[in-house]
Design a protein around this motif. Structure first.
Motif, PDB file in Angstrom:
ATOM      1  N   THR A  66       2.815   9.084  -5.771  1.00 23.13           N
ATOM      2  CA  THR A  66       3.706   8.440  -4.802  1.00 23.13           C
ATOM      3  C   THR A  66       4.994   7.994  -5.472  1.00 23.13           C
ATOM      4  N   ILE A 111      -5.884   6.831  -1.540  1.00 22.05           N
ATOM      5  CA  ILE A 111      -5.884   8.283  -1.435  1.00 22.05           C
ATOM      6  C   ILE A 111      -6.520   8.924  -2.667  1.00 22.05           C
ATOM      7  N   THR A 140       0.814  -1.218   0.000  1.00 16.33           N
ATOM      8  CA  THR A 140       0.000   0.000   0.000  1.00 16.33           C
ATOM      9  C   THR A 140       0.845   1.265   0.000  1.00 16.33           C
ATOM     10  N   SER A 141       2.169   1.141  -0.071  1.00 20.25           N
ATOM     11  CA  SER A 141       2.990   2.331  -0.272  1.00 20.25           C
ATOM     12  C   SER A 141       2.702   2.923  -1.643  1.00 20.25           C
ATOM     13  N   CYS A 142       2.407   2.050  -2.603  1.00 25.80           N
ATOM     14  CA  CYS A 142       2.088   2.507  -3.958  1.00 25.80           C
ATOM     15  C   CYS A 142       0.606   2.339  -4.281  1.00 25.80           C
ATOM     16  N   ASN A 166       1.138   1.553   7.237  1.00 29.42           N
ATOM     17  CA  ASN A 166       0.893   1.804   5.810  1.00 29.42           C
ATOM     18  C   ASN A 166       0.301   3.185   5.587  1.00 29.42           C
ATOM     19  N   SER A 179      -2.694   2.744  -2.998  1.00 29.18           N
ATOM     20  CA  SER A 179      -3.364   3.363  -1.850  1.00 29.18           C
ATOM     21  C   SER A 179      -4.779   3.764  -2.203  1.00 29.18           C
ATOM     22  N   THR A 194      -1.109   4.978  -6.992  1.00 28.50           N
ATOM     23  CA  THR A 194      -1.093   6.427  -6.899  1.00 28.50           C
ATOM     24  C   THR A 194       0.214   6.906  -7.515  1.00 28.50           C
ATOM     25  N   GLU A 203      -0.018   6.494   3.516  1.00 24.67           N
ATOM     26  CA  GLU A 203       0.278   6.957   2.167  1.00 24.67           C
ATOM     27  C   GLU A 203       1.144   8.214   2.223  1.00 24.67           C
TER      28      GLU A 203
END
Length: 310
Positions: free
Chosen positions: A170, A158, A152-154, A268, A156, A167, A270
């Motif tokens: 990111t 958001i 979920t770093s990428c 996690n 997400s 995203t 964002e």
């Protein structure tokens, strides 16, 4: 007549056993029903603060996957723990002590569980939007900027209207933040780490050139493509107030190592919750030839000058 009391006791005992058995069956069915309801998106949608998230889920690529398959990590013990947390949230809702901005973590194990994306690390390089090359393996198995990334770093939530999708801002934060000094841009992994140079001749106004010629002359992409990055990705202190109000936590704003380890590696969070956006794209053309100076730099003009009209 002497056996009548015994028969009555026997019938009472039998009736009691049948009643207990029926109660157990009904109770078990009720528990199963409650368990099923508690794992259904219908329950999530019954709370008004969750409606935007459920709406985003319905329009996403994961709309056939129930909430609990992502938000409950594999394993019975972890499932019970998350159930307890969910009940706590129900209590907070009933007592009006809940946070109007809910936050939920999705563990990597949920994404990589069998039957979902368990083979994602084995897929190798994949193409993402307009020929952008991406490989999950180094991003998840190696340290990036000294931090361990999560799925979920990428991916997400958001982005408005989507749910657990990439995203792009990111990606730009990681690849471009702090990588520009004056007019010199040195992105992480370089331009060709994500892009392949276009094939064939390119015509811009009255100028025609080929990227193979540019590459043979050893000219870096960013010497021609100027102004392709906008924004600096700062993390304003006021962004902290969207989640925190404890003075002892706010005082640690300047402890960058701690802040990134806690928010990126341990939780996690964002990147866009803290950082302003960095955009990466080609500037629009201004005219048939005038736009050339906005899209490419002097190096490109010098390289192609000898090819104009020839």
């Amino acid at each position: 007549m002497e056996n009548a009391p015994k028969r009555r006791r026997w019938w009472r005992g039998r009736t009691l056993l049948v009643a207990l058995g029926a109660a157990v069956v009904v109770g078990g069915a009720a528990l199963v029903g409650l368990w099923q309801v508690s794992t259904s998106p219908l329950l999530c949608n019954s709370c008004h603060i969750m409606k935007p998230y459920v709406a985003a889920w319905k329009s996403s690529k994961h709309n056939t996957v129930t909430c609990v398959q992502c938000h409950y990590p594999p394993g019975f013990r972890d499932t019970i723990w998350v159930k307890y947390q969910a009940i706590s949230q129900v209590v907070k809702w009933a007592t009006q002590t809940y946070n109007s901005k809910p936050f939920a973590e999705v563990e990597d194990a949920s994404c990589l569980r069998s039957g979902c994306h368990d083979r994602r690390l084995l897929d190798g390089k994949v193409t993402f939007k307009r020929g952008i090359i991406f490989d999950h393996k180094p991003h998840l198995e190696e340290m990036r900027r000294g931090r361990q990334l999560r799925c979920t770093s990428c991916h997400s939530q958001i982005v408005v209207g989507t749910h657990i999708e990439v995203t792009e801002s990111t990606c730009f934060l990681c690849h471009f933040k702090g990588m520009k000094t004056g007019r010199a841009l040195t992105p992480i992994a370089g331009c060709t780490g994500c892009h392949q140079a276009p094939k064939g001749d390119i015509v811009v106004g009255s100028i025609k050139f080929n990227h193979d010629d540019v590459g043979r002359r050893g000219v870096a992409c960013q010497q021609c493509h100027l102004n392709v990055v906008e924004g600096d990705g700062t993390a304003p202190r006021e962004r902290c107030f969207t989640c925190h109000n404890q003075p002892e936590k706010l005082m640690r704003y300047t402890e960058l190592s701690f802040v990134h380890d806690f928010h990126v590696a341990k939780h996690n969070i964002e990147c866009a919750r803290c950082h302003t956006e960095i955009m990466h794209k080609l500037p629009p053309r201004v005219g048939p030839t005038a736009g050339l100076s906005h899209r490419v730099g002097p190096a490109a003009l010098r390289l192609t000058a000898g090819r104009v009209g020839g």
